[in-house]
Write a protein that holds these residues in place. Structure first.
Motif, PDB file in Angstrom:
ATOM      1  N   VAL A 177      20.424  -7.343   3.434  1.00  0.00           N
ATOM      2  CA  VAL A 177      21.466  -8.277   3.000  1.00  0.00           C
ATOM      3  C   VAL A 177      20.753  -9.430   2.287  1.00  0.00           C
ATOM      4  CG1 VAL A 177      23.386  -9.741   3.690  1.00  0.00           C
ATOM      5  CG2 VAL A 177      22.879  -7.655   4.990  1.00  0.00           C
ATOM      6  N   ASP A 178      20.925  -9.471   0.969  1.00  0.00           N
ATOM      7  CA  ASP A 178      20.222 -10.452   0.150  1.00  0.00           C
ATOM      8  C   ASP A 178      20.505 -11.877   0.621  1.00  0.00           C
ATOM      9  OD1 ASP A 178      18.586 -11.309  -1.976  1.00  0.00           O
ATOM     10  OD2 ASP A 178      20.325 -11.578  -3.285  1.00  0.00           O
ATOM     11  N   GLY A 179      19.442 -12.622   0.846  1.00  0.00           N
ATOM     12  CA  GLY A 179      19.565 -14.005   1.278  1.00  0.00           C
ATOM     13  C   GLY A 179      19.803 -14.185   2.760  1.00  0.00           C
ATOM     14  N   GLN A 180      20.014 -13.079   3.484  1.00  0.00           N
ATOM     15  CA  GLN A 180      20.253 -13.160   4.928  1.00  0.00           C
ATOM     16  C   GLN A 180      19.188 -12.427   5.739  1.00  0.00           C
ATOM     17  OE1 GLN A 180      24.272 -12.201   6.114  1.00  0.00           O
ATOM     18  NE2 GLN A 180      25.100 -13.127   4.269  1.00  0.00           N
ATOM     19  N   THR A 181      18.790 -11.249   5.280  1.00  0.00           N
ATOM     20  CA  THR A 181      17.770 -10.484   5.998  1.00  0.00           C
ATOM     21  C   THR A 181      16.549 -10.229   5.120  1.00  0.00           C
ATOM     22  OG1 THR A 181      18.575  -8.271   5.394  1.00  0.00           O
ATOM     23  CG2 THR A 181      19.582  -9.324   7.325  1.00  0.00           C
ATOM     24  N   GLY A 182      16.641 -10.630   3.887  1.00  0.00           N
ATOM     25  CA  GLY A 182      15.552 -10.447   2.948  1.00  0.00           C
ATOM     26  C   GLY A 182      15.979 -10.918   1.573  1.00  0.00           C
ATOM     27  N   LEU A 183      15.146 -10.627   0.590  1.00  0.00           N
ATOM     28  CA  LEU A 183      15.427 -11.046  -0.780  1.00  0.00           C
ATOM     29  C   LEU A 183      15.365  -9.831  -1.699  1.00  0.00           C
ATOM     30  CD1 LEU A 183      13.240 -14.290  -0.847  1.00  0.00           C
ATOM     31  CD2 LEU A 183      15.701 -14.104  -0.415  1.00  0.00           C
ATOM     32  N   LEU A 184      16.429  -9.650  -2.479  1.00  0.00           N
ATOM     33  CA  LEU A 184      16.530  -8.514  -3.386  1.00  0.00           C
ATOM     34  C   LEU A 184      16.480  -8.999  -4.835  1.00  0.00           C
ATOM     35  CD1 LEU A 184      19.463  -6.587  -1.655  1.00  0.00           C
ATOM     36  CD2 LEU A 184      17.014  -6.080  -1.508  1.00  0.00           C
ATOM     37  N   SER A 185      16.006  -8.122  -5.703  1.00  0.00           N
ATOM     38  CA  SER A 185      15.994  -8.409  -7.135  1.00  0.00           C
ATOM     39  C   SER A 185      16.207  -7.104  -7.885  1.00  0.00           C
ATOM     40  CB  SER A 185      14.665  -9.048  -7.543  1.00  0.00           C
ATOM     41  OG  SER A 185      13.593  -8.171  -7.242  1.00  0.00           O
ATOM     42  N   PRO A 186      16.698  -7.180  -9.114  1.00  0.00           N
ATOM     43  CA  PRO A 186      16.897  -5.947  -9.880  1.00  0.00           C
ATOM     44  C   PRO A 186      15.556  -5.333 -10.279  1.00  0.00           C
ATOM     45  CG  PRO A 186      17.529  -7.876 -11.178  1.00  0.00           C
ATOM     46  CD  PRO A 186      17.154  -8.368  -9.822  1.00  0.00           C
ATOM     47  N   SER A 187      15.496  -4.022 -10.256  1.00  0.00           N
ATOM     48  CA  SER A 187      14.254  -3.336 -10.625  1.00  0.00           C
ATOM     49  C   SER A 187      13.929  -3.549 -12.103  1.00  0.00           C
ATOM     50  CB  SER A 187      14.354  -1.846 -10.328  1.00  0.00           C
ATOM     51  OG  SER A 187      15.392  -1.272 -11.091  1.00  0.00           O
ATOM     52  N   SER A 188      14.930  -3.871 -12.901  1.00  0.00           N
ATOM     53  CA  SER A 188      14.710  -4.117 -14.322  1.00  0.00           C
ATOM     54  C   SER A 188      13.978  -5.438 -14.564  1.00  0.00           C
ATOM     55  CB  SER A 188      16.045  -4.129 -15.073  1.00  0.00           C
ATOM     56  OG  SER A 188      16.864  -5.175 -14.585  1.00  0.00           O
ATOM     57  N   ARG A 189      13.826  -6.215 -13.506  1.00  0.00           N
ATOM     58  CA  ARG A 189      13.144  -7.510 -13.608  1.00  0.00           C
ATOM     59  C   ARG A 189      12.048  -7.599 -12.546  1.00  0.00           C
ATOM     60  NH1 ARG A 189      14.269 -12.452 -11.396  1.00  0.00           N
ATOM     61  NH2 ARG A 189      13.212 -14.107 -12.508  1.00  0.00           N
ATOM     62  N   PRO A 190      10.903  -6.951 -12.779  1.00  0.00           N
ATOM     63  CA  PRO A 190       9.816  -6.949 -11.784  1.00  0.00           C
ATOM     64  C   PRO A 190       9.358  -8.347 -11.374  1.00  0.00           C
ATOM     65  CG  PRO A 190       9.355  -5.373 -13.533  1.00  0.00           C
ATOM     66  CD  PRO A 190      10.574  -6.146 -13.947  1.00  0.00           C
ATOM     67  N   GLN A 191       9.471  -9.308 -12.278  1.00  0.00           N
ATOM     68  CA  GLN A 191       9.055 -10.670 -11.927  1.00  0.00           C
ATOM     69  C   GLN A 191       9.915 -11.236 -10.806  1.00  0.00           C
ATOM     70  OE1 GLN A 191       6.231 -12.189 -13.058  1.00  0.00           O
ATOM     71  NE2 GLN A 191       6.679 -13.682 -11.454  1.00  0.00           N
ATOM     72  N   GLY A 192      11.171 -10.786 -10.703  1.00  0.00           N
ATOM     73  CA  GLY A 192      12.035 -11.221  -9.604  1.00  0.00           C
ATOM     74  C   GLY A 192      11.481 -10.788  -8.258  1.00  0.00           C
ATOM     75  N   PHE A 193      10.955  -9.580  -8.193  1.00  0.00           N
ATOM     76  CA  PHE A 193      10.328  -9.083  -6.960  1.00  0.00           C
ATOM     77  C   PHE A 193       9.138  -9.985  -6.600  1.00  0.00           C
ATOM     78  CE2 PHE A 193       7.426  -6.425  -4.558  1.00  0.00           C
ATOM     79  CZ  PHE A 193       8.256  -5.726  -3.700  1.00  0.00           C
ATOM     80  N   VAL A 194       8.299 -10.278  -7.599  1.00  0.00           N
ATOM     81  CA  VAL A 194       7.136 -11.149  -7.389  1.00  0.00           C
ATOM     82  C   VAL A 194       7.577 -12.542  -6.959  1.00  0.00           C
ATOM     83  CG1 VAL A 194       5.145 -12.228  -8.518  1.00  0.00           C
ATOM     84  CG2 VAL A 194       5.707  -9.832  -8.998  1.00  0.00           C
ATOM     85  N   ASP A 195       8.581 -13.080  -7.623  1.00  0.00           N
ATOM     86  CA  ASP A 195       9.085 -14.417  -7.275  1.00  0.00           C
ATOM     87  C   ASP A 195       9.608 -14.455  -5.843  1.00  0.00           C
ATOM     88  OD1 ASP A 195       8.462 -15.204  -9.869  1.00  0.00           O
ATOM     89  OD2 ASP A 195      10.544 -15.128 -10.572  1.00  0.00           O
ATOM     90  N   ASN A 196      10.343 -13.408  -5.441  1.00  0.00           N
ATOM     91  CA  ASN A 196      10.864 -13.350  -4.072  1.00  0.00           C
ATOM     92  C   ASN A 196       9.732 -13.281  -3.053  1.00  0.00           C
ATOM     93  OD1 ASN A 196      13.527 -13.525  -4.834  1.00  0.00           O
ATOM     94  ND2 ASN A 196      13.867 -11.323  -4.814  1.00  0.00           N
ATOM     95  N   LEU A 197       8.718 -12.520  -3.371  1.00  0.00           N
ATOM     96  CA  LEU A 197       7.560 -12.429  -2.479  1.00  0.00           C
ATOM     97  C   LEU A 197       6.856 -13.780  -2.389  1.00  0.00           C
ATOM     98  CD1 LEU A 197       5.871 -10.658  -0.666  1.00  0.00           C
ATOM     99  CD2 LEU A 197       4.675  -9.813  -2.686  1.00  0.00           C
ATOM    100  N   ASP A 198       6.666 -14.436  -3.528  1.00  0.00           N
ATOM    101  CA  ASP A 198       6.066 -15.778  -3.534  1.00  0.00           C
ATOM    102  C   ASP A 198       6.883 -16.759  -2.694  1.00  0.00           C
ATOM    103  OD1 ASP A 198       3.897 -15.121  -5.134  1.00  0.00           O
ATOM    104  OD2 ASP A 198       4.807 -15.874  -6.985  1.00  0.00           O
TER     105      ASP A 198
END
Length: 136
Positions: free
Chosen positions: A73-94
């Motif tokens: 659940v995005d923002g509640q149990t973790g952070l999700l991002s679209p696969s079309s935007r890999p930088q979003g995954f990196v940003d969420n991890l950061d």
């Protein structure tokens, strides 16, 4: 894997472990010793690994497609991002690496979420009830 190990050694020397395959009965111990579970889940169907990680109070960083949205659940149990935007995954991890309070909050909510919504007995009970209704 060797490319990732080389990159990790260069970017985060001494801060990463590549463990390979872990026996199922030892998974909880490994999950419980971590701070974050990050896995893009490319072409994962349900994302069982997300449920396993969350059950051990780990916040998850994942892509929203495939099994990510089914289990996290995005923002509640973790952070999700679209696969079309890999930088979003990196940003969420950061974000989670830098915010221990948020990690703890999402991890706690993740464990509760799995127990409330993905309990195996409840799930099988629902399926069994539907099958019985179909048979009747």
């Amino acid at each position: 894997r060797s490319d990732l190990e080389t990159l990790a050694a260069r970017v985060m020397p001494g801060r990463t472990l590549f463990l390979g395959k872990i026996a199922r009965q030892k998974l909880a111990a490994y999950y419980s010793s971590a701070d974050i579970f990050a896995f893009p889940g490319i072409e994962e169907s349900l994302g069982m690994v997300y449920l396993e990680a969350q059950s051990c109070a780990l916040p998850v960083v994942a892509c929203e497609e495939w099994g990510g949205r089914e289990a996290v659940v995005d923002g509640q149990t973790g952070l999700l991002s679209p696969s079309s935007r890999p930088q979003g995954f990196v940003d969420n991890l950061d974000t989670l690496v830098g915010d221990s309070e948020l990690r703890a909050k999402l991890g706690c909510q993740a464990a509760k979420h799995v127990r409330q919504h993905h309990d195996i007995d409840k799930t099988y009970g629902l399926i069994a009830g539907q099958l019985v209704a179909l048979i009747r």
